[in-house]
Scaffold this motif. Structure first.
Motif, PDB file in Angstrom:
ATOM      1  N   ASN A 103       3.122   2.706  -5.534  1.00 40.49           N
ATOM      2  CA  ASN A 103       3.505   1.575  -5.768  1.00 40.49           C
ATOM      3  C   ASN A 103       4.936   1.193  -5.695  1.00 40.49           C
ATOM      4  O   ASN A 103       4.360  -0.892  -5.048  1.00 40.49           O
ATOM      5  CB  ASN A 103       3.430   1.401  -7.772  1.00 40.49           C
ATOM      6  N   LEU A 104       5.750   1.692  -5.161  1.00 43.85           N
ATOM      7  CA  LEU A 104       6.359   0.778  -4.280  1.00 43.85           C
ATOM      8  C   LEU A 104       5.915   0.416  -3.360  1.00 43.85           C
ATOM      9  O   LEU A 104       6.469  -0.707  -2.386  1.00 43.85           O
ATOM     10  CB  LEU A 104       8.071   1.782  -3.799  1.00 43.85           C
ATOM     11  N   THR A 105       5.696   1.486  -2.437  1.00 47.09           N
ATOM     12  CA  THR A 105       5.029   1.196  -1.005  1.00 47.09           C
ATOM     13  C   THR A 105       3.665   0.217  -1.294  1.00 47.09           C
ATOM     14  O   THR A 105       4.130  -1.067  -0.521  1.00 47.09           O
ATOM     15  CB  THR A 105       3.917   2.422  -0.441  1.00 47.09           C
ATOM     16  N   LEU A 106       2.753  -0.187  -1.924  1.00 49.59           N
ATOM     17  CA  LEU A 106       2.192  -1.805  -1.963  1.00 49.59           C
ATOM     18  C   LEU A 106       2.478  -2.449  -2.724  1.00 49.59           C
ATOM     19  O   LEU A 106       2.352  -3.107  -2.037  1.00 49.59           O
ATOM     20  CB  LEU A 106       1.379  -0.884  -3.364  1.00 49.59           C
ATOM     21  N   ASP A 107       3.398  -1.804  -3.644  1.00 52.10           N
ATOM     22  CA  ASP A 107       4.138  -3.672  -4.963  1.00 52.10           C
ATOM     23  C   ASP A 107       5.158  -4.567  -3.314  1.00 52.10           C
ATOM     24  O   ASP A 107       4.948  -5.513  -2.560  1.00 52.10           O
ATOM     25  CB  ASP A 107       5.275  -3.745  -5.620  1.00 52.10           C
ATOM     26  N   TYR A 108       5.900  -3.666  -2.086  1.00 51.53           N
ATOM     27  CA  TYR A 108       6.998  -4.040  -1.094  1.00 51.53           C
ATOM     28  C   TYR A 108       5.567  -4.594   0.138  1.00 51.53           C
ATOM     29  O   TYR A 108       5.976  -5.799   0.477  1.00 51.53           O
ATOM     30  CB  TYR A 108       7.605  -2.417  -0.754  1.00 51.53           C
ATOM     31  N   MET A 109       4.692  -4.010   0.322  1.00 49.64           N
ATOM     32  CA  MET A 109       3.905  -4.931   1.345  1.00 49.64           C
ATOM     33  C   MET A 109       2.872  -5.890   0.504  1.00 49.64           C
ATOM     34  O   MET A 109       3.497  -7.308   1.948  1.00 49.64           O
ATOM     35  CB  MET A 109       2.874  -3.143   1.511  1.00 49.64           C
ATOM     36  N   ASN A 110       3.047  -6.098  -0.666  1.00 48.49           N
ATOM     37  CA  ASN A 110       1.710  -6.824  -1.158  1.00 48.49           C
ATOM     38  C   ASN A 110       2.715  -8.612  -1.230  1.00 48.49           C
ATOM     39  O   ASN A 110       2.439  -9.192  -1.479  1.00 48.49           O
ATOM     40  CB  ASN A 110       1.989  -6.696  -2.476  1.00 48.49           C
ATOM     41  N   ALA A 111       4.016  -8.575  -1.837  1.00 45.52           N
ATOM     42  CA  ALA A 111       5.313  -9.139  -1.754  1.00 45.52           C
ATOM     43  C   ALA A 111       5.575  -9.496  -0.389  1.00 45.52           C
ATOM     44  O   ALA A 111       6.296 -10.713   0.224  1.00 45.52           O
ATOM     45  CB  ALA A 111       6.426  -8.557  -2.276  1.00 45.52           C
TER      46      ALA A 111
END
Ligand code: NI
Length: 434
Positions: free
Chosen positions: A423-431
């Motif tokens: 989730n850290l990876t996906l949220d960082y990427m999506n931001a």
């Protein structure tokens, strides 16, 4: 204008909705592979390898990453493995790190997969054990690789999986660990934008995550102080310059650094003398005394302040007695502060809270232990946090601590680690992703 506002609003709400949906997907996928994650961990646990000797371990990891279609590089900083997963869409490069080494500890836990491995360390025969939980870190990161590679087409960026050897230090005369991986370019090609890492903890309940912005684990410098005086018969001390008496004064005076020089309302510090060696016989005043110790702090300023004070106190105290003191700090061991970027931590905290539940994400006091994850954080912003590995209802004061023969983990906490890193990876990427 109105239309545009509406469009923006619906994009935002869709994005929030999409993020929740992503977390549900991650959660399902992580739960589905829990058994496999535990099986990997048990296999690593039964076959621990010491720092820079993680040959079997890194072989298993490299083969698995390849089987997922991830680009793999091996032999980095001796046995390190790097996996690069390119997402279907452009975006930032997120690095995730797990450490791979066991410790020279003989396991005393009664488990079917307990380690019976014997090996040599600095020329001595020793038992080997994953007594710090690095086995779980590898299994968790392999799980993350599995989950994220299954979502590859939708990934807005690149994930770099870093499996690092020798976090606990290297055998005498060797190089290794995070510092060596950074030197060998682990943060380049592709250039890493951000790094996340976790450490399991046998004294935090499963289901919980603890974290701290800014200085989270101590910076460390070791020191060696050599006091030189003049030797004499112990019956005629007036002929001597007694380095033992001088050393006693130095050790006592060093205690004032933490109590009188460091602003302890802002950050703690530690000055410990762990070795004092001098003399060969009860009635001979020796010529020299050697001391070694460890210095710990949470800011670069405090690092300078503590080291400068050690040097001044030791040399000037010796001078006052007509002796000399030579101080080497750092001597052989120097880790930067494990420093969680403050802005990044604030930005990613909601992700951890959405993953573990707000009540399970807890701000913790600084840890005076050290981590070589700090070498990555010197180059790129990062977050290092702690994951619960103690059975629910356990007592943190009596739960066996890390690095001991009785160290034990509750495996039910591992999937939360997988979900948090995904989730850290996906949220960082999506931001960040376009
Ligand atoms: Ni560790």
């Amino acid at each position: 204008m109105k239309k545009l506002l509406l469009a923006t609003f619906s994009f935002l709400s869709l994005s929030a909705f999409a993020q929740t949906a992503l977390k549900t997907t991650v959660s399902k996928k992580a739960d589905a592979i829990e058994k496999q994650i535990i099986a990997w961990r048990r296999d690593f646990h039964e076959h621990p390898e010491l720092g820079n000797r993680e040959v079997r371990t890194s072989g298993i990891i490299a083969a698995y990453l390849k089987s997922l279609g991830i680009e793999v590089k091996t032999g980095v900083a001796t046995t390190g493995v790097i996996g690069v997963l390119k997402g279907g869409k452009p975006g930032p490069v997120v690095a995730l790190r797990a450490d791979m080494d066991g410790l020279p500890v003989t396991e005393r836990v009664d488990l079917p997969f307990a380690s019976k491995v014997k090996t040599t360390y600095n020329g001595q025969e020793v038992g080997a054990m994953h007594a710090c939980g690095h086995d779980s870190h590898m299994a968790i990161l392999m799980g993350v690789a599995e989950v994220l590679s299954s979502m590859k087409a939708d990934l807005r960026g690149t994930v770099k999986f870093i499996f690092q050897p020798a976090e606990e230090g290297v055998p005498l005369g060797e190089k290794g660990g995070a510092e060596q991986m950074v030197k060998e370019g682990v943060l380049e090609n592709p250039k890493v934008d951000v790094i996340f890492g976790l450490h399991i903890n046998s004294q935090i309940e499963v289901g919980k995550i603890t974290y701290r912005p800014a200085g989270t684990m101590a910076g460390v410098s070791d020191m060696q102080i050599t006091v030189k005086g003049r030797s004499a018969h112990g019956a005629y001390p007036w002929s001597s310059i007694d380095p033992i008496v001088v050393s006693a004064q130095i050790i006592t005076s060093l205690q004032s650094i933490v109590s009188r020089n460091v602003n302890i309302t802002e950050n703690p510090a530690v000055v410990t003398v762990g070795i004092i060696q001098g003399g060969t016989r009860f009635n001979i005043i020796p010529e020299t005394v050697k001391m070694q110790g460890t210095l710990r702090y949470f800011t670069e300023n405090d690092e300078k302040l503590v080291i400068e004070n050690v040097k001044r106190i030791a040399t000037k105290t010796a001078e006052a007695y007509g002796a000399t003191a030579e101080v080497i700090a750092p001597f052989s061991n120097h880790y930067p502060v494990t420093y969680n970027d403050v802005v990044l931590t604030a930005k990613m905290l909601p992700t951890l809270e959405a993953t573990a539940g707000k009540e399970n994400v807890i701000l913790r006091p600084p840890v005076t232990g050290a981590e070589d994850f700090s070498f990555y954080q010197q180059k790129v912003p990062g977050i290092f946090f702690f994951l619960g590995g103690m059975p629910k209802g356990g007592n943190p004061l009596t739960a066996p601590s890390h690095h001991t023969p009785d160290f034990v983990l509750d495996e039910s906490g591992f999937t939360l680690g997988v979900k948090a890193l995904c989730n850290l990876t996906l949220d960082y990427m999506n931001a960040k992703g376009k």
